[in-house]
Design a protein around this motif. Structure first.
Motif, PDB file in Angstrom:
ATOM      1  N   VAL A  59       0.963  -1.145  -0.437  1.00 40.79           N
ATOM      2  CA  VAL A  59       0.205   0.124  -0.079  1.00 40.79           C
ATOM      3  C   VAL A  59       0.713   1.270  -0.255  1.00 40.79           C
ATOM      4  N   THR A  60       2.385   1.126   0.482  1.00 44.48           N
ATOM      5  CA  THR A  60       2.691   1.925   0.721  1.00 44.48           C
ATOM      6  C   THR A  60       3.383   2.106  -0.596  1.00 44.48           C
ATOM      7  N   ASP A  61       3.767   1.385  -1.415  1.00 43.48           N
ATOM      8  CA  ASP A  61       4.430   1.779  -2.638  1.00 43.48           C
ATOM      9  C   ASP A  61       3.324   2.434  -3.736  1.00 43.48           C
ATOM     10  N   LEU A  62       1.760   1.651  -3.337  1.00 47.49           N
ATOM     11  CA  LEU A  62       0.805   2.432  -3.971  1.00 47.49           C
ATOM     12  C   LEU A  62       0.722   3.798  -3.908  1.00 47.49           C
ATOM     13  N   SER A  63       0.458   3.946  -3.187  1.00 48.92           N
ATOM     14  CA  SER A  63       1.132   5.303  -2.382  1.00 48.92           C
ATOM     15  C   SER A  63       1.558   6.777  -3.237  1.00 48.92           C
ATOM     16  N   LYS A  64       1.992   6.384  -3.555  1.00 47.26           N
ATOM     17  CA  LYS A  64       3.352   7.395  -4.574  1.00 47.26           C
ATOM     18  C   LYS A  64       2.979   7.683  -5.817  1.00 47.26           C
ATOM     19  N   TYR A  65       1.714   6.363  -6.283  1.00 51.71           N
ATOM     20  CA  TYR A  65       1.302   7.425  -7.341  1.00 51.71           C
ATOM     21  C   TYR A  65      -0.615   7.887  -7.454  1.00 51.71           C
ATOM     22  N   SER A  66      -0.713   8.435  -8.817  1.00 51.87           N
ATOM     23  CA  SER A  66      -2.290   9.382  -8.431  1.00 51.87           C
ATOM     24  C   SER A  66      -3.414   8.531  -8.976  1.00 51.87           C
ATOM     25  N   LYS A  67      -3.811   8.027  -8.902  1.00 47.63           N
ATOM     26  CA  LYS A  67      -4.916   7.050  -9.459  1.00 47.63           C
ATOM     27  C   LYS A  67      -5.020   7.305 -11.140  1.00 47.63           C
ATOM     28  N   LYS A  68      -5.317   8.846 -11.022  1.00 50.51           N
ATOM     29  CA  LYS A  68      -4.919   8.501 -12.776  1.00 50.51           C
ATOM     30  C   LYS A  68      -3.450   7.934 -13.693  1.00 50.51           C
ATOM     31  N   GLU A  69      -2.205   7.988 -12.647  1.00 53.19           N
ATOM     32  CA  GLU A  69      -1.524   6.742 -12.710  1.00 53.19           C
ATOM     33  C   GLU A  69      -0.919   5.844 -13.133  1.00 53.19           C
ATOM     34  N   ILE A  70      -1.685   5.366 -11.693  1.00 54.90           N
ATOM     35  CA  ILE A  70      -2.980   3.683 -12.203  1.00 54.90           C
ATOM     36  C   ILE A  70      -2.931   2.952 -12.452  1.00 54.90           C
ATOM     37  N   LEU A  71      -4.063   4.417 -13.726  1.00 56.56           N
ATOM     38  CA  LEU A  71      -5.353   3.436 -14.000  1.00 56.56           C
ATOM     39  C   LEU A  71      -4.581   3.338 -15.344  1.00 56.56           C
ATOM     40  N   SER A  72      -3.568   4.121 -15.583  1.00 56.05           N
ATOM     41  CA  SER A  72      -2.809   4.187 -16.773  1.00 56.05           C
ATOM     42  C   SER A  72      -1.732   3.321 -17.630  1.00 56.05           C
ATOM     43  N   LEU A  73      -1.648   1.932 -16.235  1.00 59.25           N
ATOM     44  CA  LEU A  73      -0.876   1.229 -16.749  1.00 59.25           C
ATOM     45  C   LEU A  73      -1.531   0.168 -17.392  1.00 59.25           C
ATOM     46  N   HIS A  74      -1.409  -1.212 -18.102  1.00 54.01           N
ATOM     47  CA  HIS A  74      -1.767  -1.751 -19.032  1.00 54.01           C
ATOM     48  C   HIS A  74      -2.225  -3.028 -18.088  1.00 54.01           C
ATOM     49  N   GLY A  75      -3.436  -3.149 -17.859  1.00 53.93           N
ATOM     50  CA  GLY A  75      -4.492  -4.162 -17.328  1.00 53.93           C
ATOM     51  C   GLY A  75      -4.975  -3.882 -16.113  1.00 53.93           C
ATOM     52  N   ILE A  76      -4.990  -2.487 -15.601  1.00 55.82           N
ATOM     53  CA  ILE A  76      -5.776  -1.371 -14.699  1.00 55.82           C
ATOM     54  C   ILE A  76      -7.263  -1.361 -15.663  1.00 55.82           C
ATOM     55  N   GLY A  77      -7.969  -1.941 -14.809  1.00 53.55           N
ATOM     56  CA  GLY A  77      -9.492  -1.378 -15.480  1.00 53.55           C
ATOM     57  C   GLY A  77      -9.649  -0.660 -14.331  1.00 53.55           C
ATOM     58  N   PRO A  78     -11.527  -0.423 -14.213  1.00 49.50           N
ATOM     59  CA  PRO A  78     -11.603   0.888 -12.439  1.00 49.50           C
ATOM     60  C   PRO A  78     -12.117  -0.166 -12.416  1.00 49.50           C
ATOM     61  N   SER A  79     -12.640  -1.212 -12.498  1.00 55.77           N
ATOM     62  CA  SER A  79     -13.245  -2.613 -10.586  1.00 55.77           C
ATOM     63  C   SER A  79     -12.104  -2.409 -10.350  1.00 55.77           C
ATOM     64  N   SER A  80     -10.432  -2.345 -10.424  1.00 56.93           N
ATOM     65  CA  SER A  80      -9.292  -2.171  -9.946  1.00 56.93           C
ATOM     66  C   SER A  80      -9.598  -1.510  -8.371  1.00 56.93           C
ATOM     67  N   ILE A  81     -10.357  -0.275  -9.294  1.00 54.08           N
ATOM     68  CA  ILE A  81      -9.797   0.939  -8.305  1.00 54.08           C
ATOM     69  C   ILE A  81     -10.181   1.305  -7.131  1.00 54.08           C
ATOM     70  N   PRO A  82     -11.481  -0.130  -7.632  1.00 55.09           N
ATOM     71  CA  PRO A  82     -12.648   0.346  -5.189  1.00 55.09           C
ATOM     72  C   PRO A  82     -11.452  -0.346  -4.857  1.00 55.09           C
ATOM     73  N   LYS A  83     -10.838  -1.804  -4.752  1.00 56.57           N
ATOM     74  CA  LYS A  83     -10.433  -2.775  -4.451  1.00 56.57           C
ATOM     75  C   LYS A  83      -8.995  -2.117  -4.200  1.00 56.57           C
ATOM     76  N   LEU A  84      -8.143  -1.180  -4.487  1.00 55.61           N
ATOM     77  CA  LEU A  84      -7.526  -0.352  -4.543  1.00 55.61           C
ATOM     78  C   LEU A  84      -7.532   0.896  -2.628  1.00 55.61           C
ATOM     79  N   LEU A  85      -8.410   1.258  -3.317  1.00 57.29           N
ATOM     80  CA  LEU A  85      -9.363   2.033  -2.500  1.00 57.29           C
ATOM     81  C   LEU A  85      -9.383   1.829  -1.078  1.00 57.29           C
TER      82      LEU A  85
END
Length: 98
Positions: A59-85
């Motif tokens: 989670v600490t690694d994840l917090s270094k990125y914006s939601k927009k940056e994470i969504l731009s990764l190939h393999g990450i879709g909108p359904s992943s965001i609620p789980k990450l949040l």
């Protein structure tokens, strides 16, 4: 109706499986390497690989990125965001602001 042909394959570890796509990933190997806990455990294999490829393991690694940056990764879709949040909220941290 279109028929899809399944191709029989064997991975480097000797697992036999069928695939309809050109994706070389062995589903048996993916299942074996799926974490049992932590941020990566609740994600689909493509989303998990996307974060792993960026070096995001916690989670600490994840917090270094914006939601927009994470969504731009190939393999990450909108359904992943609620789980990450949800994982971020457990630690009372957020995505980095844009």
């Amino acid at each position: 109706m279109t028929s899809t042909s399944k191709n029989s394959r064997t991975c480097k570890k000797g697992h036999s499986y069928f695939k309809t796509s050109e994706c070389p990933t062995c589903p048996i190997c993916e299942k074996e390497r799926k974490p049992q806990s932590g941020i990566l455990a609740s994600l689909s294999a493509p989303a998990r690989r996307a974060l792993e490829n960026k070096g995001i393991q916690s989670v600490t690694d994840l917090s270094k990125y914006s939601k927009k940056e994470i969504l731009s990764l190939h393999g990450i879709g909108p359904s992943s965001i609620p789980k990450l949040l949800e994982e971020l909220e457990k630690k009372k941290i957020n995505f980095r602001e844009d």
